[in-house]
Motif scaffolding. Structure first.
Motif, mmCIF file in Angstrom:
data_model
loop_
_atom_site.group_PDB
_atom_site.id
_atom_site.type_symbol
_atom_site.label_atom_id
_atom_site.label_comp_id
_atom_site.label_asym_id
_atom_site.label_seq_id
_atom_site.Cartn_x
_atom_site.Cartn_y
_atom_site.Cartn_z
ATOM 1 N N GLU A 125 0.798 -1.208 0.000
ATOM 2 C CA GLU A 125 0.000 0.000 0.000
ATOM 3 C C GLU A 125 0.840 1.270 0.000
ATOM 4 O O GLU A 125 0.309 2.355 -0.039
ATOM 5 C CB GLU A 125 -0.933 0.001 1.214
ATOM 6 N N ASP A 133 -7.412 5.288 -0.023
ATOM 7 C CA ASP A 133 -8.720 4.979 0.546
ATOM 8 C C ASP A 133 -9.468 6.253 0.899
ATOM 9 O O ASP A 133 -10.682 6.349 0.698
ATOM 10 C CB ASP A 133 -8.567 4.069 1.761
ATOM 11 N N THR A 161 -6.596 -0.008 -5.981
ATOM 12 C CA THR A 161 -6.329 -0.627 -4.692
ATOM 13 C C THR A 161 -5.921 -2.078 -4.909
ATOM 14 O O THR A 161 -6.114 -2.652 -5.985
ATOM 15 C CB THR A 161 -7.567 -0.576 -3.789
ATOM 16 N N MET A 221 -7.323 -4.701 -3.642
ATOM 17 C CA MET A 221 -8.519 -5.496 -3.915
ATOM 18 C C MET A 221 -8.955 -5.355 -5.362
ATOM 19 O O MET A 221 -9.333 -6.343 -6.018
ATOM 20 C CB MET A 221 -9.648 -5.073 -2.973
ATOM 21 N N GLU A 222 -8.889 -4.138 -5.896
ATOM 22 C CA GLU A 222 -9.262 -3.937 -7.300
ATOM 23 C C GLU A 222 -8.317 -4.687 -8.237
ATOM 24 O O GLU A 222 -8.757 -5.265 -9.239
ATOM 25 C CB GLU A 222 -9.266 -2.449 -7.627
ATOM 26 N N LEU A 226 -6.628 -7.435 -7.549
ATOM 27 C CA LEU A 226 -6.879 -8.865 -7.440
ATOM 28 C C LEU A 226 -8.211 -9.244 -8.094
ATOM 29 O O LEU A 226 -8.314 -10.303 -8.730
ATOM 30 C CB LEU A 226 -6.872 -9.283 -5.970
ATOM 31 N N LYS A 227 -9.227 -8.392 -7.966
ATOM 32 C CA LYS A 227 -10.499 -8.671 -8.615
ATOM 33 C C LYS A 227 -10.355 -8.659 -10.129
ATOM 34 O O LYS A 227 -10.928 -9.504 -10.832
ATOM 35 C CB LYS A 227 -11.545 -7.646 -8.166
ATOM 36 N N GLN A 245 -14.819 -10.853 -5.086
ATOM 37 C CA GLN A 245 -14.568 -10.310 -3.748
ATOM 38 C C GLN A 245 -14.775 -11.378 -2.671
ATOM 39 O O GLN A 245 -14.010 -11.448 -1.703
ATOM 40 C CB GLN A 245 -15.478 -9.112 -3.490
ATOM 41 N N ILE A 288 -11.668 -13.746 -2.870
ATOM 42 C CA ILE A 288 -10.395 -13.140 -2.450
ATOM 43 C C ILE A 288 -10.370 -12.912 -0.944
ATOM 44 O O ILE A 288 -9.357 -13.141 -0.273
ATOM 45 C CB ILE A 288 -10.156 -11.823 -3.214
ATOM 46 N N THR A 289 -11.484 -12.453 -0.384
ATOM 47 C CA THR A 289 -11.504 -12.170 1.056
ATOM 48 C C THR A 289 -11.392 -13.432 1.902
ATOM 49 O O THR A 289 -11.077 -13.359 3.095
ATOM 50 C CB THR A 289 -12.794 -11.421 1.439
ATOM 51 N N ARG A 349 0.381 -12.427 -1.470
ATOM 52 C CA ARG A 349 -0.988 -12.042 -1.784
ATOM 53 C C ARG A 349 -1.370 -12.400 -3.214
ATOM 54 O O ARG A 349 -2.522 -12.700 -3.500
ATOM 55 C CB ARG A 349 -1.207 -10.559 -1.528
ATOM 56 N N TYR A 370 -3.206 -15.789 -4.360
ATOM 57 C CA TYR A 370 -4.570 -16.027 -3.860
ATOM 58 C C TYR A 370 -5.317 -17.072 -4.686
ATOM 59 O O TYR A 370 -6.168 -17.801 -4.167
ATOM 60 C CB TYR A 370 -5.353 -14.698 -3.885
#
Length: 413
Positions: free
Chosen positions: A232, A258, A282, A284-285, A287-288, A365, A368-369, A378, A381
């Motif tokens: 990050e 964020d 981000t 998460m974005e 990885l999605k 999501q 991944i979570t 990471r 995943y």
């Protein structure tokens, strides 16, 4: 706590004045001595202004603490108190030439040795330093007198043109629903759909959203990484704040990504992003997006259904990009979760008999979570597995298939 700070500063002031008027110098200084003393004075002066949070701020030995002792916030409105703070800090920095010239004046006045100069030859000019001290004091006094009347500042010209802005700024600050961000130790941002407030030790602005424009100016990696999340550390964005009134000077704020996205949700008009600037996604974005790219290579699932029986995504309600979980993996693929305590193989996949109920973004999501991976692994995943939110059957990324719908006649059985 305020009484403790007041006692600390009173002790420092009394001790400093007593030491200054009772000291006696007998030995001359070299250029190295003088350079070291000036460096210490400079560091002490600006450490009060920009204190290390772990050191001075916790002890109450900062310029802000001195300001709070002199000015009680309960006696002023927020806008007036913020303006006084800005003026106080600028005046303190303007006094820096007085501190340096006073050092030389004090050294010459309290040199007691006969026929001995306190300072080496290039700096041994007592009258020059006394003159410099007088000029710097007069200059600092004139500057303080100029900025203390904050009602003459450009921002108050704005308040004269918009009398309701002062009262609205106070309401924004006191409203618990206001979006607020702590940008640094003493810098705060307050934003609503109609008002913008920025307050720091050096600047105060409170204007209507209609009178400013926010634009992404750059993205950068901070000098210090985030210990909690190494990845990050690149997620910081410069946002340029420009104003419709030309007399208000533009400036730049730095937002964590964020906060940047949360601020965009508050604003009716999103922060403008120039075409040549790419705002980083981000984690998460990222990885999605990677998840969606991977399932696009899986075989597609043909689902025959009546148009009236078509179910939208159970999570977000969209009817687009629906996926179906169906076991197609062989079970021989390398699938493992990485944990701080070691490796743990994922459970075997099972047959899911649920109808297509999820879109690819939501199932991404969910998947991944469920992967308890650390920062180093990471991006591994996709080797993990998750459970279908409906039937709780295990599935892996190879079991997620994009759906092609074939609509049948409404009268068919």
């Amino acid at each position: 706590m305020t009484s403790i700070k007041r006692g600390t500063w009173f002790f420092i002031f009394v001790l400093g004045v007593f030491s200054a008027i009772t000291c006696q110098f007998t030995a001359p200084l070299t250029l190295m001595h003088v350079a070291g003393h000036i460096a210490i004075l400079t560091a002490a002066h600006f450490a009060l202004v920009f204190p290390p949070e772990e050191l001075l701020d916790g002890l109450g030995l900062t310029l802000f603490d001195l300001f709070t002792i002199i000015y009680n916030s309960r006696h002023y409105g927020f806008v007036e108190y913020a303006a006084k703070r800005v003026a106080f800090f600028h005046a303190f920095v303007a006094a820096y030439p007085c501190v340096i010239s006073l050092y030389f004046v004090h050294g010459n006045l309290f040199m007691t040795a006969v026929d001995t100069r306190r300072f080496p030859e290039p700096l041994d000019h007592p009258y020059m330093w006394f003159t410099a001290f007088v000029i710097s004091v007069i200059g600092a006094a004139l500057y303080c007198n100029r900025i203390k009347d904050y009602k003459q500042w450009p921002v108050y010209r704005y308040y004269n043109e918009h009398p309701d802005a002062l009262e609205e700024a106070q309401d924004v600050i006191s409203n618990p629903d206001t979006f607020r961000v702590k940008l640094s130790q003493r810098t705060f941002l307050f934003v609503t759909r109609s008002f913008f407030v920025y307050s720091s030790n050096w600047r105060f602005v409170a204007v209507k959203i209609a009178d400013l424009r926010l634009q992404v100016d750059n993205t950068r990696m901070p000098l210090l990484p985030n210990n909690q999340d190494e990845e990050e550390r690149i997620r910081y964005i410069f946002v340029k704040v420009r104003f419709r009134p030309e007399y208000l000077q533009s400036f730049t704020i730095t937002l964590r990504q964020d906060y940047y996205r949360m601020l965009n949700e508050v604003l009716e008009v999103p922060i403008f992003v120039p075409p040549h600037i790419n705002v980083p996604m981000t984690i998460m974005e990222e990885l999605k997006e990677d998840f969606i790219d991977r399932i696009e290579t899986n075989s597609r699932y043909l689902h025959r259904v009546k148009r009236s029986d078509l179910d939208p995504c159970f999570a977000c309600g969209t009817e687009e990009n629906i996926v179906k979980i169906e076991k197609t993996c062989t079970g021989q693929e390398p699938r493992v979760l990485f944990h701080d305590t070691g490796l743990r193989f994922t459970p075997p996949c099972e047959n899911c008999t649920c109808r297509p109920l999820w879109c690819r973004n939501c199932i991404a999501q969910i998947f991944i979570t469920k992967q308890n991976v650390d920062n180093i692994y990471r991006y591994e995943y996709f080797r993990g597995s998750a459970q279908c939110p409906t039937c709780r059957k295990n599935f892996c990324i190879r079991d997620v298939h994009c759906v092609d719908f074939e609509f049948i006649d409404e009268d068919a059985d």
